[in-house]
Design a protein around this motif. Structure first.
Motif, mmCIF file in Angstrom:
data_model
loop_
_atom_site.group_PDB
_atom_site.id
_atom_site.type_symbol
_atom_site.label_atom_id
_atom_site.label_comp_id
_atom_site.label_asym_id
_atom_site.label_seq_id
_atom_site.Cartn_x
_atom_site.Cartn_y
_atom_site.Cartn_z
ATOM 1 N N LEU A 1 40.952 25.721 33.783
ATOM 2 C CA LEU A 1 40.743 25.221 35.136
ATOM 3 C C LEU A 1 41.942 24.364 35.525
ATOM 4 O O LEU A 1 42.315 23.454 34.787
ATOM 5 N N ILE A 2 42.534 24.685 36.677
ATOM 6 C CA ILE A 2 43.630 23.893 37.240
ATOM 7 C C ILE A 2 43.226 23.468 38.648
ATOM 8 O O ILE A 2 42.856 24.300 39.477
ATOM 9 N N HIS A 3 43.318 22.173 38.916
ATOM 10 C CA HIS A 3 42.967 21.627 40.229
ATOM 11 C C HIS A 3 44.176 20.894 40.797
ATOM 12 O O HIS A 3 44.757 20.031 40.133
ATOM 13 N N PRO B 1 49.333 25.281 45.091
ATOM 14 C CA PRO B 1 48.219 26.232 45.164
ATOM 15 C C PRO B 1 48.593 27.582 45.768
ATOM 16 O O PRO B 1 47.954 28.596 45.460
ATOM 17 N N GLN B 2 49.633 27.628 46.601
ATOM 18 C CA GLN B 2 50.013 28.892 47.225
ATOM 19 C C GLN B 2 50.511 29.920 46.209
ATOM 20 O O GLN B 2 50.432 31.132 46.463
ATOM 21 N N THR B 3 51.032 29.462 45.071
ATOM 22 C CA THR B 3 51.570 30.390 44.058
ATOM 23 C C THR B 3 50.820 30.325 42.733
ATOM 24 O O THR B 3 51.158 31.057 41.803
ATOM 25 N N LEU B 4 49.804 29.468 42.637
ATOM 26 C CA LEU B 4 49.169 29.231 41.338
ATOM 27 C C LEU B 4 48.414 30.454 40.830
ATOM 28 O O LEU B 4 48.413 30.727 39.616
ATOM 29 N N GLY B 5 47.785 31.212 41.710
ATOM 30 C CA GLY B 5 47.069 32.406 41.262
ATOM 31 C C GLY B 5 47.992 33.382 40.570
ATOM 32 O O GLY B 5 47.676 33.905 39.494
ATOM 33 N N ARG B 6 49.141 33.644 41.172
ATOM 34 C CA ARG B 6 50.113 34.559 40.557
ATOM 35 C C ARG B 6 50.629 33.994 39.241
ATOM 36 O O ARG B 6 50.801 34.732 38.255
ATOM 37 N N ARG B 7 50.858 32.695 39.172
ATOM 38 C CA ARG B 7 51.371 32.073 37.943
ATOM 39 C C ARG B 7 50.348 32.168 36.802
ATOM 40 O O ARG B 7 50.716 32.376 35.642
ATOM 41 N N VAL C 1 39.165 31.137 42.758
ATOM 42 C CA VAL C 1 39.629 29.931 43.445
ATOM 43 C C VAL C 1 38.535 29.405 44.360
ATOM 44 O O VAL C 1 37.799 30.177 44.992
ATOM 45 N N ASP C 2 38.403 28.091 44.395
ATOM 46 C CA ASP C 2 37.451 27.418 45.274
ATOM 47 C C ASP C 2 38.177 26.264 45.955
ATOM 48 O O ASP C 2 39.193 25.768 45.450
ATOM 49 N N PHE D 1 41.313 26.338 40.621
ATOM 50 C CA PHE D 1 41.548 27.674 40.083
ATOM 51 C C PHE D 1 40.940 27.751 38.687
ATOM 52 O O PHE D 1 41.149 26.855 37.863
ATOM 53 N N THR D 2 40.189 28.800 38.418
ATOM 54 C CA THR D 2 39.674 29.047 37.078
ATOM 55 C C THR D 2 40.103 30.435 36.615
ATOM 56 O O THR D 2 40.304 31.339 37.432
ATOM 57 N N ALA D 3 40.252 30.589 35.313
ATOM 58 C CA ALA D 3 40.677 31.861 34.739
ATOM 59 C C ALA D 3 40.247 31.919 33.289
ATOM 60 O O ALA D 3 39.870 30.909 32.688
ATOM 61 N N ASP D 4 40.314 33.105 32.711
ATOM 62 C CA ASP D 4 39.893 33.318 31.323
ATOM 63 C C ASP D 4 41.064 33.843 30.495
ATOM 64 O O ASP D 4 41.906 34.610 30.986
ATOM 65 N N LYS D 5 41.078 33.438 29.222
ATOM 66 C CA LYS D 5 42.055 33.998 28.293
ATOM 67 C C LYS D 5 41.464 35.235 27.624
ATOM 68 O O LYS D 5 40.347 35.172 27.088
#
Length: 259
Positions: free
Chosen positions: A139-141, A175-181, A192-193, A254-258
């Motif tokens: 999780l990245i905020h 946040p504009q580029t964090l999803g791609r990163r 993303v929320d 932003f949340t994601a899984d490994k």
């Protein structure tokens, strides 16, 4: 770029901000998004004065653990004091770019309002992924500072002040580029929320009122005269006293899984 200094004064402002209603709401949303389970081992990167770690402690229970890492010794001291009676929380000095943990240590790795300060975001995400177990969660905020709005009697002065404030960050628009990163770091199921912070009241302890103090101090450190910084802050205070105050900005989780 001249970043905000998290020295003793900076850490005290962060402590004050984290006691505001807006920050409490933010932590509750982050905790909900984390969906922690008893037994989880959690890494908090940039743990600051330890509010989020304190609140995560109960969710992981006695069989879980919270490890906080921060680059500021003053923040570590405050966090250790805050969590001194919790048996499953610990803090240590460290950098996001070189986390002091072995590979595949954590079930969850999170970070709040930190990555926008990093010169090497991709390196920090790679480190978080490295210390996560397979199937672990990230999780990245962070805040998109381009969404920051303040009603002001002097729009030109407000624009000058906020432009200088942007320079305290490595990337005020992360946040504009964090999803791609996150995807580039090999993470999956990216979600993303949004948290919308709004303040229209006169509470001197609100998140935006504390932020005014931080911004005023920072712009003076960057060469703005004390009188101009005080005029900017006093204008907002007068608007609050008259019932004509408005402040808002957007934060993103932003949340994601490994894999």
């Amino acid at each position: 770029m001249a970043k905000f200094e998290f020295d003793d004064d900076g850490s005290r402002l962060v402590e004050e901000f984290n006691s505001s209603a807006g920050a409490k709401m933010r932590r509750a949303r982050i905790l909900e998004s984390l969906a922690l389970k008893p037994g989880d081992r959690v890494l908090d990167v940039g743990s600051g004065p330890g509010h989020q770690a304190f609140e995560m402690s109960a969710a992981v229970g006695a069989t879980g653990a919270i490890d906080g890492v921060d680059a500021a010794e003053s923040a570590i001291q405050i966090a250790r004091h805050r969590c001194s009676e919790l048996g499953n929380v610990s803090f240590r000095l460290g950098e996001a770019s070189a986390l002091p943990f072995a590979d595949a240590t954590f079930d969850v790795a999170m970070s709040s309002q930190v990555f926008e300060y990093l010169d090497d975001v991709d390196g920090g995400l790679a480190e978080m992924s490295r210390v996560l177990k397979s199937g672990g969660r990230v999780l990245i905020h962070d805040t998109e500072w381009g969404t920051a709005l303040w009603h002001s009697s002097d729009s030109d002065r407000m624009a000058r002040t906020m432009k200088i404030w942007d320079a305290h960050l490595a990337d005020p628009h992360l946040p504009q580029t964090l999803g791609r990163r996150l995807a580039d770091a090999g993470l999956e199921n990216i979600r993303v929320d949004v948290i919308v912070q709004v303040d229209t009241g006169q509470d001197p302890t609100s998140a935006s009122m504390v932020l005014i103090k931080a911004i005023a101090g920072y712009v003076v450190s960057q060469g703005v005269s004390q009188s101009e910084a005080e005029a900017w802050a006093d204008d907002l205070g007068a608007l609050a006293a008259s019932g004509d105050y408005f402040s808002s900005w957007n934060e993103y989780i932003f949340t994601a899984d490994k894999p």
